[in-house]
Enzyme design. Structure first.
Site, PDB file in Angstrom:
ATOM      1  CE  LYS A  79      -4.074   1.970   2.503  1.00 31.06           C
ATOM      2  NZ  LYS A  79      -5.056   1.669   3.580  1.00 31.06           N
ATOM      3  CB  SER A 154      -8.182   3.664   2.909  1.00 28.76           C
ATOM      4  OG  SER A 154      -7.302   2.879   3.849  1.00 28.76           O
ATOM      5  CB  SER A 178      -8.782   0.866   5.723  1.00 28.94           C
ATOM      6  OG  SER A 178      -9.375   1.685   5.969  1.00 28.94           O
TER       7      SER A 178
END
Length: 485
Positions: A79, A154, A178
């Site tokens: 990420k 997210s 997330s």
């Protein structure tokens, strides 16, 4: 054989048996990224040359019959809020566009030590604020099961990379759901570990008392493999726990006889899609048939978790993001009159709407006139929610619930409806507020879209999660599904 559709443990087997080379695996994934990512939007940066170089080094070791490590030759996506030395780390924000990390996060160091092949940096909601990855400043990520739907957020890029076969494993971060919510939407497995089980060192902070790095994979065994590789004490992060990390692979047994599972009525009330409810209830029946003792339980303070979460996380975000001002870090506006104007214009130009919204909310609740009324009260509610979970875990080994009240929603459907977007995390936020671990895994399909089952346990009981999740997974075939993309 399509190498991109295999699990990490399957790739490990054929690598160790010399049926395939690490370079061949890496090139297969890079080809896949080049083929589909213009539609899926999982990656913000791809490190092609470095990935091939590392793969070749592993092939040399294999030829010499040297012992392979836990992640040798396994393609991993990271990420874009987790530092990887020499790669960009933008948090999907214009304010950090062009920033290259000078060091590795602790989890990145561990992946490199275990010889995982880092393919690149993954798309996300800006500064991890969002539930759909629509808040990325650079591009949309799309759900591989339906390109008109969101992948969740997210860590949407992290879920898309695994579900879309653009990486075998990925790392996301979970502040309020997330990792788990996008895992649910994309039909993969995602773990939010106990707060303190995995280091946050080198991860750009959103909510410092909530953020946790979480592994994502195609099945439970893959998730356990990555967790074992990255968990443990880090002296650079004082919030990590000095507790021994068990070999989670030993938890992957079908024996759950006598395990006590609680079903909290608060997670099955108004707002839960009936088809999702049915899928989760069928999953609970499977666990019961396999030997678990299932009984109802209650977590009466769950209704307050979402409010407490948004107060606490926004307050922490307003503090953490103060450093991105055009002076210390981040984009600096070129059109300014004075020092104050630099701050104002740099942040106005650099941050997106959702980030601005949460900074303003956080600044408000921390202000002198409202600190006691909001922030201090939210911390008290948090303590009561933790106590709620501890009371339940005196009688149960785990709690089971839906991960999300719905399947993946359409792109744009909730973008302008803030409350509806926030409510999509209603079953994941309480776990984050309490700091306990939870795992999401697929438990059904509704109209071609995956449904997620959430299993929650007590602090540092990730082994219980893996045990129950593996037992359920081996009784069904949902983990074998691959998006036909």
């Amino acid at each position: 054989m399509d190498l991109t559709k295999l699990t990490a443990h399957e790739l490990k087997d054929i690598l160790s048996n010399k049926e395939v080379k690490a370079e061949e695996i890496t090139r297969a994934f890079l080809d896949r990224i080049n083929l589909v990512d213009n539609k899926l939007g999982a990656y913000l940066y791809v490190s092609e040359e470095e990935a091939i170089k590392k793969a070749k080094e592993i092939d040399v070791k294999i030829e010499k019959n040297e012992e392979l490590k836990a992640l040798s030759g396994i393609p991993v996506g990271i990420k874009d809020n987790i530092n990887v030395k020499g790669m960009q780390n933008t948090c999907a924000s214009k304010i950090l566009q062009g920033y290259t990390s000078p060091y590795d996060a602790h989890v990145t160091e561990k992946i490199k030590k275990e010889e995982g092949i880092i393919l690149g940096k993954l798309n996300m909601d800006e500064f991890a604020m969002g539930s759909s990855t629509e808040n990325s400043a650079f591009k949309l990520a799309k759900n591989p099961w339906d390109l008109e739907r969101v992948p969740g957020g997210s860590s949407g890029g992290s879920a898309v990379a695994v579900a879309g076969c653009e990486a075998t494993l990925s790392l996301g971060t979970d502040t309020g759901g997330s990792v788990r919510q996008p895992a649910s939407f994309c039909g993969i497995v995602g773990l939010k570990p106990t707060y303190g089980r995995i280091s946050r060192s080198g991860v750009v902070a959103f909510g410092s008392t909530l953020d946790q790095v979480g592994p994502m994979g195609k099945d439970v065994e893959d998730c356990a493999l990555l967790t074992s590789a990255i968990a443990g004490l880090d002296k650079k992060d004082f919030t990590t726990a000095d507790k021994e990390v068990p070999d989670y692979k030993k938890s992957l047994t079908k024996d759950i006889k006598g395990k006590k599972i609680g079903i909290p009525k608060e997670f099955f009330g108004e707002g839960l899609d009936e088809k999702v409810r049915k899928s989760v209830e069928e999953a609970i029946k499977v666990l019961e048939e396999n030997g678990a003792e299932v009984k109802p339980c209650s977590l009466p303070l769950m209704d307050y978790a979402l409010s407490a979460y948004y107060i606490i996380s926004s307050a922490e975000a307003s503090s953490n993001l103060a450093r991105f001002d055009g002076i210390r870090y981040g984009h600096r506006s070129k059109n300014f009159k004075d020092a104050q104007d630099i701050y104002l214009k740099s942040r106005s130009e650099g941050f997106g709407d959702e980030v601005k919204r949460r900074i303003m909310l956080g600044t408000y609740v921390l202000s002198a006139g409202y600190y006691d009324a909001y922030y201090k009260k939210a911390l008290k509610v948090r303590k009561l929610i933790k106590d709620d979970f501890q009371r339940v875990f005196k009688d149960f080994d785990a709690i089971v619930s839906p991960t999300s009240p719905t399947t993946a929603f359409k792109v744009g459907e909730k973008k302008d409806d803030v409350m509806s977007m926030y409510l999509s995390d209603i079953y994941t936020v309480p776990i984050s507020v309490a700091g306990v671990p939870a795992i999401s895994l697929p438990c059904g399909m509704i109209d071609g879209l995956p449904v997620g089952l959430q299993i929650i346990s007590d602090y540092f009981k990730e082994d219980v999660l893996f045990n129950l999740a593996y037992n359920y997974e081996q009784s069904v075939d949902f983990h074998k599904m691959r998006a036909d993309f």
